[in-house]
Design a protein around this motif. Sequence first.
Motif, PDB file in Angstrom:
ATOM      1  N   ARG A  77       0.818  -1.210   0.000  1.00  0.00           N
ATOM      2  CA  ARG A  77       0.000   0.000   0.000  1.00  0.00           C
ATOM      3  C   ARG A  77       0.857   1.268   0.000  1.00  0.00           C
ATOM      4  O   ARG A  77       0.327   2.370  -0.143  1.00  0.00           O
ATOM      5  N   GLY A  78       2.156   1.102   0.183  1.00  0.00           N
ATOM      6  CA  GLY A  78       3.059   2.252   0.075  1.00  0.00           C
ATOM      7  C   GLY A  78       3.070   3.143   1.291  1.00  0.00           C
ATOM      8  O   GLY A  78       3.428   2.720   2.377  1.00  0.00           O
ATOM      9  N   LYS A  79       2.650   4.367   1.097  1.00  0.00           N
ATOM     10  CA  LYS A  79       2.755   5.374   2.149  1.00  0.00           C
ATOM     11  C   LYS A  79       2.129   4.975   3.494  1.00  0.00           C
ATOM     12  O   LYS A  79       2.718   5.267   4.544  1.00  0.00           O
ATOM     13  N   PRO A  80       0.950   4.343   3.500  1.00  0.00           N
ATOM     14  CA  PRO A  80       0.372   3.957   4.795  1.00  0.00           C
ATOM     15  C   PRO A  80       1.302   3.079   5.630  1.00  0.00           C
ATOM     16  O   PRO A  80       1.306   3.157   6.864  1.00  0.00           O
ATOM     17  N   PHE A 191       9.172  12.576   2.763  1.00  0.00           N
ATOM     18  CA  PHE A 191       9.903  11.443   2.194  1.00  0.00           C
ATOM     19  C   PHE A 191       9.120  10.806   1.056  1.00  0.00           C
ATOM     20  O   PHE A 191       9.675  10.501  -0.007  1.00  0.00           O
ATOM     21  N   TRP A 192       7.845  10.650   1.284  1.00  0.00           N
ATOM     22  CA  TRP A 192       7.013  10.015   0.263  1.00  0.00           C
ATOM     23  C   TRP A 192       6.978  10.838  -1.027  1.00  0.00           C
ATOM     24  O   TRP A 192       7.070  10.294  -2.125  1.00  0.00           O
ATOM     25  N   GLU A 193       6.885  12.132  -0.880  1.00  0.00           N
ATOM     26  CA  GLU A 193       6.887  13.019  -2.056  1.00  0.00           C
ATOM     27  C   GLU A 193       8.177  12.858  -2.846  1.00  0.00           C
ATOM     28  O   GLU A 193       8.177  13.006  -4.069  1.00  0.00           O
ATOM     29  N   GLY A 194       9.245  12.551  -2.148  1.00  0.00           N
ATOM     30  CA  GLY A 194      10.543  12.433  -2.795  1.00  0.00           C
ATOM     31  C   GLY A 194      10.772  11.124  -3.512  1.00  0.00           C
ATOM     32  O   GLY A 194      11.603  11.058  -4.426  1.00  0.00           O
ATOM     33  N   ILE A 195      10.074  10.087  -3.093  1.00  0.00           N
ATOM     34  CA  ILE A 195      10.356   8.768  -3.687  1.00  0.00           C
ATOM     35  C   ILE A 195       9.248   8.242  -4.587  1.00  0.00           C
ATOM     36  O   ILE A 195       9.481   7.365  -5.417  1.00  0.00           O
ATOM     37  N   LYS A 196       8.031   8.750  -4.431  1.00  0.00           N
ATOM     38  CA  LYS A 196       6.894   8.186  -5.171  1.00  0.00           C
ATOM     39  C   LYS A 196       7.049   8.411  -6.672  1.00  0.00           C
ATOM     40  O   LYS A 196       7.711   9.360  -7.113  1.00  0.00           O
ATOM     41  N   VAL A 197       6.458   7.531  -7.406  1.00  0.00           N
ATOM     42  CA  VAL A 197       6.412   7.677  -8.860  1.00  0.00           C
ATOM     43  C   VAL A 197       5.422   8.796  -9.172  1.00  0.00           C
ATOM     44  O   VAL A 197       4.310   8.821  -8.650  1.00  0.00           O
ATOM     45  N   GLN A 198       5.889   9.723 -10.002  1.00  0.00           N
ATOM     46  CA  GLN A 198       5.073  10.933 -10.264  1.00  0.00           C
ATOM     47  C   GLN A 198       3.769  10.624 -10.989  1.00  0.00           C
ATOM     48  O   GLN A 198       3.708   9.807 -11.843  1.00  0.00           O
TER      49      GLN A 198
ATOM     50  N   PHE B 191      18.850  12.639  -1.915  1.00  0.00           N
ATOM     51  CA  PHE B 191      18.076  13.779  -1.437  1.00  0.00           C
ATOM     52  C   PHE B 191      17.746  14.734  -2.574  1.00  0.00           C
ATOM     53  O   PHE B 191      16.618  15.210  -2.707  1.00  0.00           O
ATOM     54  N   TRP B 192      18.752  14.983  -3.400  1.00  0.00           N
ATOM     55  CA  TRP B 192      18.549  15.914  -4.499  1.00  0.00           C
ATOM     56  C   TRP B 192      17.485  15.405  -5.475  1.00  0.00           C
ATOM     57  O   TRP B 192      16.634  16.170  -5.937  1.00  0.00           O
ATOM     58  N   GLU B 193      17.528  14.123  -5.748  1.00  0.00           N
ATOM     59  CA  GLU B 193      16.517  13.538  -6.647  1.00  0.00           C
ATOM     60  C   GLU B 193      15.108  13.730  -6.089  1.00  0.00           C
ATOM     61  O   GLU B 193      14.143  13.841  -6.842  1.00  0.00           O
ATOM     62  N   GLY B 194      15.000  13.744  -4.770  1.00  0.00           N
ATOM     63  CA  GLY B 194      13.704  13.862  -4.125  1.00  0.00           C
ATOM     64  C   GLY B 194      13.154  15.268  -4.076  1.00  0.00           C
ATOM     65  O   GLY B 194      11.941  15.453  -3.966  1.00  0.00           O
ATOM     66  N   ILE B 195      14.022  16.262  -4.148  1.00  0.00           N
ATOM     67  CA  ILE B 195      13.533  17.636  -3.977  1.00  0.00           C
ATOM     68  C   ILE B 195      13.593  18.477  -5.245  1.00  0.00           C
ATOM     69  O   ILE B 195      12.909  19.480  -5.359  1.00  0.00           O
TER      70      ILE B 195
END
Lengths: 198, 198
Positions: A77-80, A191-198, B191-195
């Motif tokens: 479920r990812g983020k949860p 963190f989630w914003e940084g790693i999730k698939v856009q 970190f850079w990839e995330g932001i």
Amino acid sequence: MSLSTKEKILKEASTLFSQLGYKATSVRKIASKVGIRESALYNHFKNKEEIFLTIADEIFATSVELDREKIQEEAKRGKPFLARFATTYKLVTFDKNSEKMFRLLLIELFTNEALRKKFIQEFHDKNIKLLSEAFFIMMQEGLIRSNDPMLVAYEFLSSLFYIRFHITLLRIDSESTSHLSTQMEKHVDFFWEGIKVQ
Amino acid sequence: MSLSTKEKILKEASTLFSQLGYKATSVRKIASKVGIRESALYNHFKNKEEIFLTIADEIFATSVELDREKIQEEAKRGKPFLARFATTYKLVTFDKNSEKMFRLLLIELFTNEALRKKFIQEFHDKNIKLLSEAFFIMMQEGLIRSNDPMLVAYEFLSSLFYIRFHITLLRIDSESTSHLSTQMEKHVDFFWEGIKVQ
DNA sequence: GTCTATATCGCGATAGAC
DNA sequence: GTCTATCGCGATATAGAC
């Protein structure tokens, strides 16, 4: 319900150890807090070190255990999953007894090799293993960008630890930690914003 | 070139303090390592605490100072600024004397209020301030996604600290840190990839 | 299981000779 | 500035009475 003398000794000793450290905590002080003489204390423990080791064994007893199946289920479920992990971490951080034990751990960490080994195992390795498995699943599911799961786990865990460390320091001096009360949740969002698939 | 007795005392004392902590480091042990009697030591320092405080004052002396102008200049370039910050952080982490001082700091952190205050100031607040100014500039320049600069700074710093903490623990037991030798660089990349703005 | 009394030790610090 | 000698204290731990 009342505690046995032995339990009282462990209670008072752990408080003193977590405030003063092993060396500065004297058998006298422990006995005094319990309300008995030093000599009476030796009826319950062989010596000072045995008291400390008994307590030290309890430090890691509270560590959270999640079974493999549940992780694999939730990680999909990812983020949860991350939110739940952070919430658990936060609960432990603010739990009074865990806080005392964490302080005791940190205070002796640099002078006690056994504690160091255990610390790295229980606070680092175990969490990294659990998290990297979860991140691996998230990558397979296409929820997050592909990367080394261990690296992602390290990055995720490091912030949580830092927040806990920071909070622990502030609370020793009874300083406000309100500005950090939602920091773990903010960490998950960021963190989630940084790693999730856009 | 040879050290004066006073310098020798500070050298040996700081090593002992960083290994045993304040309480467990006796004046006897210090004098013995220096090669003089305890009583001779009192010709150089008023008492044990004065030795410790002299050393403690040096802990924060190495903290890196960057002037405002340079930061504003470099921050505009984005990632290179973070890389430079991390490199500086890494240099300090692996510097022998800084390592000793960091250990001494951590070993006394939980029993010494003055050190705690200084620690939060010099290792946290100062860095957060510097970093959040840089992240603010990067947001203005459209290099990274908009967010609370303080939060981004907290997230960036926390991993660096954790890596340093981790390395410090391993090095006490002379264990290998090679798997962590490039962790700070990896952190910057991740970190850079995330932001960054896509 | 608690007490009093005590043994033994290492600690921080000082006095005074050289 | 170093030494020897010593003080006073608080520490861990034990013996034996109750």
